[in-house]
Design an enzyme around this catalytic site. Sequence first.
Site, PDB file in Angstrom:
ATOM      1  N   ASP A   6       3.030  -3.355  -2.176  1.00  0.00           N
ATOM      2  CA  ASP A   6       1.996  -4.310  -1.813  1.00  0.00           C
ATOM      3  C   ASP A   6       1.537  -4.482  -3.447  1.00  0.00           C
ATOM      4  O   ASP A   6       1.238  -3.525  -4.089  1.00  0.00           O
ATOM      5  CB  ASP A   6       0.955  -3.260  -1.245  1.00  0.00           C
ATOM      6  CG  ASP A   6      -0.439  -4.080  -1.244  1.00  0.00           C
ATOM      7  OD1 ASP A   6      -0.497  -5.308  -1.837  1.00  0.00           O
ATOM      8  OD2 ASP A   6      -1.267  -3.464  -0.607  1.00  0.00           O
ATOM      9  N   LYS A  69      -2.962 -12.086 -10.259  1.00  0.00           N
ATOM     10  CA  LYS A  69      -2.176 -12.528  -9.250  1.00  0.00           C
ATOM     11  C   LYS A  69      -2.691 -13.791  -8.516  1.00  0.00           C
ATOM     12  O   LYS A  69      -1.914 -14.679  -7.934  1.00  0.00           O
ATOM     13  CB  LYS A  69      -2.549 -11.428  -7.741  1.00  0.00           C
ATOM     14  CG  LYS A  69      -1.710 -11.610  -6.533  1.00  0.00           C
ATOM     15  CD  LYS A  69      -1.842 -10.537  -5.753  1.00  0.00           C
ATOM     16  CE  LYS A  69      -1.544 -11.049  -4.317  1.00  0.00           C
ATOM     17  NZ  LYS A  69      -1.711  -9.685  -3.434  1.00  0.00           N
ATOM     18  N   GLU A 146       1.032 -10.330   4.004  1.00  0.00           N
ATOM     19  CA  GLU A 146       0.275  -9.106   4.183  1.00  0.00           C
ATOM     20  C   GLU A 146      -0.277  -8.877   5.531  1.00  0.00           C
ATOM     21  O   GLU A 146      -0.078  -7.823   6.083  1.00  0.00           O
ATOM     22  CB  GLU A 146      -0.731  -9.303   3.200  1.00  0.00           C
ATOM     23  CG  GLU A 146      -0.422  -8.938   1.817  1.00  0.00           C
ATOM     24  CD  GLU A 146      -1.546  -9.502   0.688  1.00  0.00           C
ATOM     25  OE1 GLU A 146      -2.625  -9.710   1.031  1.00  0.00           O
ATOM     26  OE2 GLU A 146      -1.012  -9.441  -0.695  1.00  0.00           O
ATOM     27  N   ASP A 169      -9.093  -9.073   6.004  1.00  0.00           N
ATOM     28  CA  ASP A 169      -8.842  -8.386   4.964  1.00  0.00           C
ATOM     29  C   ASP A 169      -9.748  -8.643   3.827  1.00  0.00           C
ATOM     30  O   ASP A 169      -9.766  -9.777   3.077  1.00  0.00           O
ATOM     31  CB  ASP A 169      -7.086  -8.881   4.587  1.00  0.00           C
ATOM     32  CG  ASP A 169      -6.662  -8.271   3.256  1.00  0.00           C
ATOM     33  OD1 ASP A 169      -7.364  -7.528   2.784  1.00  0.00           O
ATOM     34  OD2 ASP A 169      -5.543  -8.479   2.785  1.00  0.00           O
TER      35      ASP A 169
END
Length: 557
Positions: A6, A69, A146, A169
């Site tokens: 992850d 990211k 994800e 999330d």
Amino acid sequence: MIVGIDLGTTNSLIAYFDKEKGATIIPNRLGNKLTPSVVSFDKDGTIYVGDTAKERRITNPKETVEVFKRDMGTSKTWKINEKEYTATDLSALVLRSLKEDAENYLKEEVTEAVISVPAYFNEHQRKATKLAGKLAGLRVERIISEPTAAAIAYGMNDCVDNTKIMVFDLGGGTFDVSLLELEDGIMEVHCVAGDNFLGGEDFTKVIYQKFLIEKGLEPELLSVQTKNHISKQAELCKLELSDHMSAVMKCKVDDEILEMIISREEFKDDCEVLLERIKKPIARSLRDSRLSIEDIDKVVMVGGSTRLPLVRSYIATLLKKIPDYSVNPDEVVVIGACMQAAMKERNEAVEDLILTDVCPYTLGIGIQNLNGSSDIYSPIIQRNTTIPYSRTRKYVTVYDYQKEIEIQIYQGENRLVDKNLFIDKLTIQVPPNKAGKESINVTFTYDVNSLLEVMVKSNTTKEVVKKIIRSSEFDISEEEAEQRFAELEYLKLPPREQEENKLVLFRAEELYEELLGMEREIMGQNISIFEGILENGDPEEIEEAREQMKGILARYF
Ligand code: AMP
């Protein structure tokens, strides 16, 4: 051994599938499961990754990079010590550190991985992630979304058909909602929505602001160190509020200790605006997939900020369902990625679960507008369409005796072409005729590898013009990848046994910057002594000095 990774915005994790224990998270060199996605460069070519790098954020801000990211797949670069790095390079360094930790733990070479990415990552971003794996010496077996990984971790692949799952999330800096459906053993991501600028940091900021207001502090008059100190204390106060009904926040400002007591109730009231922002993407995802709240069978929580009781109760009230948070929200994605890796390795189980994805943005073409105003955008594949997908639309000539039609391909949601992202163009010849008499068919085909094929056909001449659109930037050749690999090779992670010493040293240096007067002077002396022992001491002396230093630091943290 295929591992699951992850690669998160705030933290990254690596896991493997143990025959007896099942999905198992591998601790890093400091013994922690979470490795902060932070990279820090020393002038001598040493790179620090994770907690050690995080400690250098304040003392060496120009040499430390985080939250990269967000810029994955873009051309943004960070210039550090005269060298340029992309988000792909920085991610590769995080992956290299995780790979090394896994090899040290498993005592075998790790060469393959399944890496998770946000469901909305476009083709550039997915390719950039694969490339990062390659630059870290990993063959990326599969990129998994994800939310899909989270659903696998919750065993949703064993649910009955048509089970509809909402994956919620909320991480450190981003918020994503995904709607998944299980159909004939296929996990389909129907829809993704989110807010790229909403996360745990915003909840921390609420406490930070409250403190400044309550204590009458003007942010412009505070030093960077004081602001960082208040931020840190606000974060601790937020975590405390997840476990207790109230918390006390203590900060040292200009040699004075200031205290604020905050209750859960007050915190909840102050977060009202943030909770409203959570509602919007949820509503959008339901609208896009033509579902109502009642249609959702399960709600799965991912990301550290779903530990906030106010978020849990808000979701339960909004969705009229108790969300499932039985799996640790920090670990759920890596567990899913590693389970997918294990299924891939065993072959037999992969057939049970074929993952499909969605096209995260609307794709379409620009249509010339004869009124002279901006061209109109004609969507061909709508966002959140499950891929692979193909659709054809017919267009006609707009003026008399037009000889060719230029198809401009765009990505985005705006009604006006200019406000969307231009991707590419292609041209087709048509026989000259009266306006509206000549027609073409434009077919968009979007496949699971995020390749878009655009095919244009003249309905009179039957001529066909085709273009496959892929990200050339990340389709780099073997040689180019090798070359970048070599360029990053000179950067070395510090020897494992030194990592903890460095962490303690950086923490002490950070504290030195926060302290003033006598305390600062004493801390400076302690740092010099510790550095001297690190340089010349034997392992026993070093360990003793480190433990002593830890004891000193514990008084402050
Ligand atoms: P992630 O990006 O998923 O690692 O989430 C990181 C975010 O989760 C940070 O903003 C943390 O402050 C937040 N977080 C972690 N643990 C807790 C907790 N117990 N209560 C509230 N927020 C938390």
